[in-house]
Design an enzyme around this catalytic site. Structure first.
Site, PDB file in Angstrom:
ATOM      1  N   HIS A 149     -10.606  -1.952  -0.876  1.00  0.00           N
ATOM      2  CA  HIS A 149     -11.224  -1.271   0.402  1.00  0.00           C
ATOM      3  C   HIS A 149     -11.928  -0.087  -0.194  1.00  0.00           C
ATOM      4  CE1 HIS A 149      -8.791  -3.265   3.453  1.00  0.00           C
ATOM      5  NE2 HIS A 149      -7.767  -3.438   2.714  1.00  0.00           N
ATOM      6  N   HIS A 209      -7.839  -7.751  -2.664  1.00  0.00           N
ATOM      7  CA  HIS A 209      -9.043  -7.481  -2.086  1.00  0.00           C
ATOM      8  C   HIS A 209      -9.238  -5.533  -2.369  1.00  0.00           C
ATOM      9  CE1 HIS A 209      -6.706  -7.059   1.366  1.00  0.00           C
ATOM     10  NE2 HIS A 209      -7.390  -5.946   1.569  1.00  0.00           N
ATOM     11  N   ARG A 251      -3.697 -12.948   3.158  1.00  0.00           N
ATOM     12  CA  ARG A 251      -5.167 -12.183   2.597  1.00  0.00           C
ATOM     13  C   ARG A 251      -5.241 -12.336   1.283  1.00  0.00           C
ATOM     14  NH1 ARG A 251      -7.874  -7.380   4.342  1.00  0.00           N
ATOM     15  NH2 ARG A 251      -9.214  -8.817   4.077  1.00  0.00           N
ATOM     16  N   TYR A 253       0.874  -1.280   0.016  1.00  0.00           N
ATOM     17  CA  TYR A 253       0.007   0.128   0.119  1.00  0.00           C
ATOM     18  C   TYR A 253       0.793   1.475  -0.006  1.00  0.00           C
ATOM     19  CZ  TYR A 253      -4.227  -2.758   1.073  1.00  0.00           C
ATOM     20  OH  TYR A 253      -5.224  -3.715   0.875  1.00  0.00           O
ATOM     21  N   TYR A 295      -1.798 -10.403  -0.044  1.00  0.00           N
ATOM     22  CA  TYR A 295      -0.593 -10.148   0.657  1.00  0.00           C
ATOM     23  C   TYR A 295      -0.407 -11.106   2.028  1.00  0.00           C
ATOM     24  CZ  TYR A 295      -3.520  -6.409   2.679  1.00  0.00           C
ATOM     25  OH  TYR A 295      -4.247  -5.853   3.051  1.00  0.00           O
TER      26      TYR A 295
END
Lengths: 305, 305
Positions: free
Chosen positions: B219, B217, B214, B159, B193
Site C-alpha cells: 500500500h 500487495h 487477496r 500487518y 492473505y
C-alpha cells in the site's frame, strides 16, 4: 456513472462466484448492492460521507443498538404491517388483538405461574399496578392454558437483565391462564424511557431532528396451541408520548383505560399500603392458519447469563 | 403493499420531526429507508430473514469488519471509479498513477526517513525486497520532498499494530523523496492473505459462493504540496490471485515486474545473505485541482496504542 454502467459494475462484482451460493442470500445482497450503488450516484455521496456511515455501522454493532435503531426507523412497524397484510390475504379470522413490535428487550426463561403472578420483587416503590383479563378466541370463548409472557420496565424505565441492579427476571413472568382463560398480575407501574443519550441511535435521531422517547408500556407474547401467537404491547394511557412513540409501536386497541385508586378505604380493602392502579385487558387470538408462521418471530435475543 | 402505500408509510416515518435536522443526513436516510422498504416488499423478505440480517450487522460491527466487507462487496472500488470520473470531469491532468482502495489497515505515525528506509525489523526471514523509483509529475519532472507512505503485510500475511506479535510499525514507513524525487526501501516480500475464516465477512462471502483471498500487495499514500494525493497499491506479479482479488483492488498499471536474484555473486555484491527481489516503480501525480478533495479521504482509522 449512468444506470447501465452501474448495473454492469454491479454484475461484475456479483458475478465473481467460484462455488455454489445460497441463492436467496445472493439475490437479496445483489439487490441491496445495486440499490446502494444507485443511491451513492444519485445523491453524490462523498467518500467521507460513506466512511462516516461505515463508522456508524461499527458503533451501532458494538453498542448493541441495531435492535433499537430498527424500530426507531419504523422498520419493525413496517414488518408488522406486512404481516397483518399476509394474514388478511391468507383469510385469518379478523378481530384479534393487534400485534405490535417486540423491541429488543425480551429474555426467555422467566418464572412460570398458574393464573396469577407478582412481577415485582418488592423493592420498587412506584405505583402498584394490578392488571388482568382473559385470553379469548375471536368468538369470545376463553382459552384456558394460554401462555401470557409479560415483561416491562421499572419506574426508572429500565429492564431487568439489561439493568443489572434489578433482581434476575424482575418484572418478567410467564402466566398460564386458568380454566376460564383468566390471567392477572401485580406489578409496579412502568415508566417511559428514552434511547441512551450518547448511543448511536439517539445520535442519528438527533441528526434527523427526532426524539428517542417511548411512552410507558407493557410487552406481551400470548400463545396457545392452535392459535396464532400474539406479539404486542399495551400503552399506559395519558403518557405524553403515547401518540408520539419514537418506535412507532402505538396502535388502536392497545391503549386500555387505567383506573387510579387513592381512597384509603379501597386501599385497605385491597390490602395495599399505597395508591394503586388497575388495568383490565383481554387478549383475543385468531386461530392459526396453515402456511403462515404462527409462532413468535425467530431472532437473536439476549439471554440471562 | 404497493409502491404508493410504501411511500406514504415512509413519509409518515420520516415526517416525525420535532427539531431542525441535518438536511443532508435526513435526505440520505430517507432515501435508504424507502429503498429498504421497497426491497423488503419486492423480495418478500421475512421477519426471520430481516432479523438475521440485523444480527449480521451487529456481528460485523463487533468484529470490526465493516472496513473488510466494504471492499469485499466492491463498494470501495466503486467509490474509486466515481472519484476517477469526477477528476476527469474537473479537467485533472491524465496520466497519473491509478488510485486503488486503501483498505482498513493503514495506521498513522510510522517513522519518517529521508530518501530511503528499511521497513522490516530483521526478524522475518522471507525473501528480501528492494523497491524504489521516483515520484514524478505528469510531464515526467521529479517531485523532491514528496511523502511516500508505505505499509504492507509480512510473509504470513499479517500487518503490524493489528498483529501484536510484530514490532510496532514493522513494515510501515514514511519516506521523503530526495532532491531527484527518488525513494527506495528494503523490506521483505509480503504474502497474500485471506479474510478471517470465522469472521462475518467470510461468512457472507461463502454464502455468495465467493472466496476472501487477496493477492500479495504493497500500500501507498503519495503526497506532495500542489499535487493530488495518491492512494494506491502495487500487486506482486504472479500471485495466483492478482486478477482474482476479493477486494477488487487490482488495476492496470499497478502490477510492476518483479526480478528475483539468486546468483551468489549478485547477492554478495548487494551485501545480502539470501535471495532477493527488486521492483522498480515510479509514482506519477497530477497537479491538484481547485474544488476537488486532493487529500487522502477522511475516515476513521486504527491507531497505534
Amino acid at each position: 456513472m449512468n444506470k447501465t454502467q452501474i448495473q454492469d459494475f454491479a454484475k461484475r462484482i456479483t458475478g465473481t462466484q467460484s462455488a455454489p451460493a445460497n441463492e436467496r442470500v445472493k439475490a437479496v445482497v445483489d439487490r441491496m448492492l445495486l440499490d446502494l450503488f444507485v443511491l451513492i450516484e444519485d445523491m453524490d455521496v462523498t467518500p467521507e460521507e460513506f466512511w462516516s456511515a461505515c463508522n456508524y455501522v461499527t458503533e451501532l454493532g458494538k453498542s448493541n443498538e441495531v435492535g433499537l435503531l430498527v424500530p426507531g426507523l419504523g422498520i419493525e412497524h413496517f414488518l408488522d404491517l406486512r404481516q397483518d397484510e399476509k394474514e388478511r390475504a391468507a383469510g385469518m379470522e379478523v378481530g384479534g388483538t393487534p400485534r405490535t413490535i417486540e423491541g429488543p428487550l425480551y429474555v426467555a426463561g422467566a418464572p412460570v405461574s398458574q393464573g396469577e403472578a407478582r412481577l415485582d420483587d418488592g423493592t420498587d416503590d412506584g405505583e402498584i399496578l394490578l392488571m388482568g383479563g382473559r385470553v379469548l378466541d375471536t368468538r369470545g370463548n376463553p382459552v384456558p392454558g394460554a401462555k401470557v409472557e409479560v415483561w416491562h420496565a421499572n419506574t426508572r424505565g429500565n429492564y431487568s437483565v439489561f439493568d443489572q441492579s434489578q433482581s434476575p427476571f424482575n418484572l418478567r413472568r410467564t402466566i398460564v391462564t386458568d380454566c376460564e382463560g383468566c390471567y392477572r398480575f401485580r406489578s409496579v407501574m412502568p415508566s417511559g424511557y428514552s434511547c441512551p443519550p450518547d448511543g448511536p441511535t439517539q445520535t442519528l435521531l438527533t441528526l434527523l431532528g427526532r426524539h428517542g422517547h417511548r411512552p410507558a408500556h407493557i410487552h406481551f407474547f400470548v400463545s396457545a396451541p392452535g392459535f396464532r401467537t400474539l406479539t404486542t404491547q399495551i400503552n399506559i394511557k395519558d403518557d405524553p408520548h403515547t401518540h408520539d412513540d419514537f418506535a412507532f409501536a402505538t396502535r388502536d386497541g392497545l391503549i386500555p383505560d387505567v383506573v387510579h385508586h387513592t381512597d384509603p378505604a379501597v386501599l385497605r380493602d385491597m390490602g395495599v399500603d399505597r395508591p394503586f392502579a388497575t388495568i383490565a385487558f383481554d387478549f383475543t387470538l385468531p386461530h392459526a392458519v396453515e402456511g403462515l408462521t404462527n409462532a413468535v418471530v425467530e431472532r437473536a435475543r439476549a439471554s440471562a447469563a
